[in-house]
Design a protein around this motif. Structure first.
Motif, PDB file in Angstrom:
ATOM      1  N   TYR A  28       0.841  -1.193   0.000  1.00 28.34           N
ATOM      2  CA  TYR A  28       0.000   0.000   0.000  1.00 28.34           C
ATOM      3  C   TYR A  28       0.879   1.247   0.000  1.00 28.34           C
ATOM      4  O   TYR A  28       1.879   1.266   0.712  1.00 28.34           O
ATOM      5  CB  TYR A  28      -0.906  -0.009   1.238  1.00 28.34           C
ATOM      6  CG  TYR A  28      -1.860   1.157   1.268  1.00 28.34           C
ATOM      7  CD1 TYR A  28      -3.107   1.038   0.703  1.00 28.34           C
ATOM      8  CD2 TYR A  28      -1.487   2.366   1.832  1.00 28.34           C
ATOM      9  CE1 TYR A  28      -3.989   2.114   0.709  1.00 28.34           C
ATOM     10  CE2 TYR A  28      -2.355   3.442   1.835  1.00 28.34           C
ATOM     11  CZ  TYR A  28      -3.599   3.305   1.274  1.00 28.34           C
ATOM     12  OH  TYR A  28      -4.457   4.366   1.267  1.00 28.34           O
ATOM     13  N   PRO A  29       0.561   2.271  -0.750  1.00 29.61           N
ATOM     14  CA  PRO A  29      -0.538   2.384  -1.688  1.00 29.61           C
ATOM     15  C   PRO A  29      -0.196   1.739  -3.037  1.00 29.61           C
ATOM     16  O   PRO A  29       0.914   1.905  -3.546  1.00 29.61           O
ATOM     17  CB  PRO A  29      -0.708   3.892  -1.837  1.00 29.61           C
ATOM     18  CG  PRO A  29       0.659   4.449  -1.620  1.00 29.61           C
ATOM     19  CD  PRO A  29       1.308   3.528  -0.619  1.00 29.61           C
ATOM     20  N   PHE A  30      -1.163   1.028  -3.579  1.00 26.27           N
ATOM     21  CA  PHE A  30      -0.978   0.425  -4.899  1.00 26.27           C
ATOM     22  C   PHE A  30      -0.988   1.534  -5.954  1.00 26.27           C
ATOM     23  O   PHE A  30      -1.531   2.604  -5.748  1.00 26.27           O
ATOM     24  CB  PHE A  30      -2.099  -0.562  -5.208  1.00 26.27           C
ATOM     25  CG  PHE A  30      -2.140  -1.783  -4.327  1.00 26.27           C
ATOM     26  CD1 PHE A  30      -1.204  -2.005  -3.324  1.00 26.27           C
ATOM     27  CD2 PHE A  30      -3.132  -2.723  -4.501  1.00 26.27           C
ATOM     28  CE1 PHE A  30      -1.256  -3.139  -2.519  1.00 26.27           C
ATOM     29  CE2 PHE A  30      -3.198  -3.857  -3.706  1.00 26.27           C
ATOM     30  CZ  PHE A  30      -2.266  -4.064  -2.717  1.00 26.27           C
ATOM     31  N   GLY A  31      -0.415   1.247  -7.098  1.00 23.22           N
ATOM     32  CA  GLY A  31      -0.466   2.176  -8.223  1.00 23.22           C
ATOM     33  C   GLY A  31       0.411   3.398  -8.066  1.00 23.22           C
ATOM     34  O   GLY A  31       0.116   4.450  -8.647  1.00 23.22           O
ATOM     35  N   ARG A  32       1.489   3.279  -7.327  1.00 22.87           N
ATOM     36  CA  ARG A  32       2.368   4.441  -7.147  1.00 22.87           C
ATOM     37  C   ARG A  32       2.854   4.945  -8.504  1.00 22.87           C
ATOM     38  O   ARG A  32       3.256   4.172  -9.359  1.00 22.87           O
ATOM     39  CB  ARG A  32       3.562   4.061  -6.290  1.00 22.87           C
ATOM     40  CG  ARG A  32       3.184   3.813  -4.868  1.00 22.87           C
ATOM     41  CD  ARG A  32       4.403   3.495  -4.029  1.00 22.87           C
ATOM     42  NE  ARG A  32       3.949   2.663  -2.925  1.00 22.87           N
ATOM     43  CZ  ARG A  32       4.598   1.631  -2.475  1.00 22.87           C
ATOM     44  NH1 ARG A  32       5.742   1.284  -3.000  1.00 22.87           N
ATOM     45  NH2 ARG A  32       4.113   0.949  -1.479  1.00 22.87           N
ATOM     46  N   GLY A  33       2.801   6.250  -8.655  1.00 17.71           N
ATOM     47  CA  GLY A  33       3.302   6.857  -9.878  1.00 17.71           C
ATOM     48  C   GLY A  33       2.256   7.022 -10.967  1.00 17.71           C
ATOM     49  O   GLY A  33       2.561   7.478 -12.064  1.00 17.71           O
ATOM     50  N   ILE A  34       1.006   6.661 -10.685  1.00 22.41           N
ATOM     51  CA  ILE A  34      -0.045   6.808 -11.690  1.00 22.41           C
ATOM     52  C   ILE A  34      -1.277   7.402 -11.035  1.00 22.41           C
ATOM     53  O   ILE A  34      -1.544   7.182  -9.862  1.00 22.41           O
ATOM     54  CB  ILE A  34      -0.388   5.440 -12.351  1.00 22.41           C
ATOM     55  CG1 ILE A  34      -1.290   5.632 -13.553  1.00 22.41           C
ATOM     56  CG2 ILE A  34      -1.038   4.490 -11.351  1.00 22.41           C
ATOM     57  CD1 ILE A  34      -1.411   4.386 -14.413  1.00 22.41           C
ATOM     58  N   ASN A  35      -2.016   8.195 -11.800  1.00 21.20           N
ATOM     59  CA  ASN A  35      -3.352   8.593 -11.377  1.00 21.20           C
ATOM     60  C   ASN A  35      -4.274   8.395 -12.559  1.00 21.20           C
ATOM     61  O   ASN A  35      -3.849   8.470 -13.714  1.00 21.20           O
ATOM     62  CB  ASN A  35      -3.387  10.036 -10.830  1.00 21.20           C
ATOM     63  CG  ASN A  35      -3.258  11.085 -11.897  1.00 21.20           C
ATOM     64  OD1 ASN A  35      -4.208  11.396 -12.610  1.00 21.20           O
ATOM     65  ND2 ASN A  35      -2.058  11.645 -12.020  1.00 21.20           N
ATOM     66  N   PHE A  36      -5.501   8.071 -12.267  1.00 17.88           N
ATOM     67  CA  PHE A  36      -6.497   7.825 -13.308  1.00 17.88           C
ATOM     68  C   PHE A  36      -7.430   9.017 -13.364  1.00 17.88           C
ATOM     69  O   PHE A  36      -8.144   9.293 -12.398  1.00 17.88           O
ATOM     70  CB  PHE A  36      -7.286   6.547 -13.011  1.00 17.88           C
ATOM     71  CG  PHE A  36      -6.429   5.317 -12.979  1.00 17.88           C
ATOM     72  CD1 PHE A  36      -6.011   4.717 -14.157  1.00 17.88           C
ATOM     73  CD2 PHE A  36      -6.024   4.766 -11.779  1.00 17.88           C
ATOM     74  CE1 PHE A  36      -5.213   3.589 -14.134  1.00 17.88           C
ATOM     75  CE2 PHE A  36      -5.227   3.629 -11.736  1.00 17.88           C
ATOM     76  CZ  PHE A  36      -4.824   3.041 -12.925  1.00 17.88           C
ATOM     77  N   GLN A  37      -7.407   9.746 -14.487  1.00 19.78           N
ATOM     78  CA  GLN A  37      -8.305  10.890 -14.644  1.00 19.78           C
ATOM     79  C   GLN A  37      -9.631  10.405 -15.199  1.00 19.78           C
ATOM     80  O   GLN A  37      -9.671   9.689 -16.198  1.00 19.78           O
ATOM     81  CB  GLN A  37      -7.715  11.936 -15.578  1.00 19.78           C
ATOM     82  CG  GLN A  37      -8.644  13.131 -15.738  1.00 19.78           C
ATOM     83  CD  GLN A  37      -8.065  14.226 -16.602  1.00 19.78           C
ATOM     84  OE1 GLN A  37      -6.865  14.399 -16.680  1.00 19.78           O
ATOM     85  NE2 GLN A  37      -8.930  14.979 -17.258  1.00 19.78           N
ATOM     86  N   ILE A  38     -10.701  10.820 -14.533  1.00 13.29           N
ATOM     87  CA  ILE A  38     -12.050  10.452 -14.937  1.00 13.29           C
ATOM     88  C   ILE A  38     -12.834  11.750 -15.087  1.00 13.29           C
ATOM     89  O   ILE A  38     -13.020  12.489 -14.106  1.00 13.29           O
ATOM     90  CB  ILE A  38     -12.707   9.532 -13.887  1.00 13.29           C
ATOM     91  CG1 ILE A  38     -11.833   8.282 -13.686  1.00 13.29           C
ATOM     92  CG2 ILE A  38     -14.127   9.164 -14.305  1.00 13.29           C
ATOM     93  CD1 ILE A  38     -12.098   7.552 -12.394  1.00 13.29           C
ATOM     94  N   THR A  39     -13.276  12.035 -16.293  1.00 12.94           N
ATOM     95  CA  THR A  39     -14.026  13.256 -16.559  1.00 12.94           C
ATOM     96  C   THR A  39     -15.494  13.007 -16.250  1.00 12.94           C
ATOM     97  O   THR A  39     -16.072  12.013 -16.698  1.00 12.94           O
ATOM     98  CB  THR A  39     -13.854  13.689 -18.028  1.00 12.94           C
ATOM     99  OG1 THR A  39     -12.453  13.862 -18.284  1.00 12.94           O
ATOM    100  CG2 THR A  39     -14.577  14.980 -18.313  1.00 12.94           C
ATOM    101  N   VAL A  40     -16.066  13.894 -15.451  1.00  9.20           N
ATOM    102  CA  VAL A  40     -17.467  13.776 -15.044  1.00  9.20           C
ATOM    103  C   VAL A  40     -18.172  15.106 -15.293  1.00  9.20           C
ATOM    104  O   VAL A  40     -17.524  16.152 -15.383  1.00  9.20           O
ATOM    105  CB  VAL A  40     -17.583  13.380 -13.553  1.00  9.20           C
ATOM    106  CG1 VAL A  40     -16.992  11.993 -13.316  1.00  9.20           C
ATOM    107  CG2 VAL A  40     -16.935  14.397 -12.644  1.00  9.20           C
ATOM    108  N   PRO A  41     -19.505  15.084 -15.396  1.00 14.94           N
ATOM    109  CA  PRO A  41     -20.224  16.345 -15.611  1.00 14.94           C
ATOM    110  C   PRO A  41     -20.097  17.311 -14.435  1.00 14.94           C
ATOM    111  O   PRO A  41     -19.983  18.517 -14.624  1.00 14.94           O
ATOM    112  CB  PRO A  41     -21.680  15.915 -15.796  1.00 14.94           C
ATOM    113  CG  PRO A  41     -21.653  14.471 -16.099  1.00 14.94           C
ATOM    114  CD  PRO A  41     -20.397  13.925 -15.480  1.00 14.94           C
ATOM    115  N   HIS A  42     -20.130  16.769 -13.191  1.00 15.72           N
ATOM    116  CA  HIS A  42     -20.083  17.610 -11.993  1.00 15.72           C
ATOM    117  C   HIS A  42     -19.351  16.867 -10.885  1.00 15.72           C
ATOM    118  O   HIS A  42     -19.699  15.725 -10.565  1.00 15.72           O
ATOM    119  CB  HIS A  42     -21.493  17.965 -11.511  1.00 15.72           C
ATOM    120  CG  HIS A  42     -22.315  18.644 -12.551  1.00 15.72           C
ATOM    121  ND1 HIS A  42     -22.137  19.959 -12.900  1.00 15.72           N
ATOM    122  CD2 HIS A  42     -23.309  18.173 -13.352  1.00 15.72           C
ATOM    123  CE1 HIS A  42     -22.977  20.281 -13.861  1.00 15.72           C
ATOM    124  NE2 HIS A  42     -23.701  19.213 -14.157  1.00 15.72           N
TER     125      HIS A  42
END
Length: 136
Positions: free
Chosen positions: A65-79
């Protein structure tokens, strides 16, 4: 259902906990599950994720932990406001409070309001709302 050309699969420590976080807190939809494999395929405003409880099949090294070090996932949302409110209602700390960003895109620029939150395994999710004259 149309599958995106790129769909990340996240190894998680507890599929039930992760499904609760993604579906109940963030609003993702379970497209389908393979319960015997502890696997779920999720979607949210065009974004797609696969979650699978750790089984040793996909691990290239030791996971801490934390998993995924070095990455972020961008998620586009309306609000983003409803997401932030739901997370706060459940006492989920934001990794970064909402902030305004401006990014160069070719000859123009894009303004977005964003926030970051970690899922139960520490994967960093960046939710982004495009701004325009009406909502900036």
């Amino acid at each position: 259902m149309k599958f995106n050309a790129f769909v990340p699969e996240l190894s998680v420590t507890n599929i039930a906990q992760s499904k609760f976080f993604y579906t109940e807190l963030l609003g993702f939809y379970i497209e389908y599950e393979r319960r015997e494999d502890r696997f779920a395929f999720l979607s949210f405003h065009g974004a797609q994720f696969m979650l699978e409880q750790r089984n040793g099949h996909w691990e290239t090294g030791e996971l801490h932990y934390p998993f995924g070090r070095g990455i972020n996932f961008q998620i586009t949302v309306p609000h983003i406001a409803p997401l932030v409110a739901r997370l706060r209602e459940h006492n989920i700390a934001l990794f970064r409070e909402p902030f305004m960003s401006e990014y160069a895109v070719g000859e123009t620029s894009v303004r977005e309001i964003e926030f970051l939150v970690q899922d139960p395994d520490g994967y960093l999710l960046r939710f982004s709302q495009r701004c325009n004259e009406e909502n900036s």
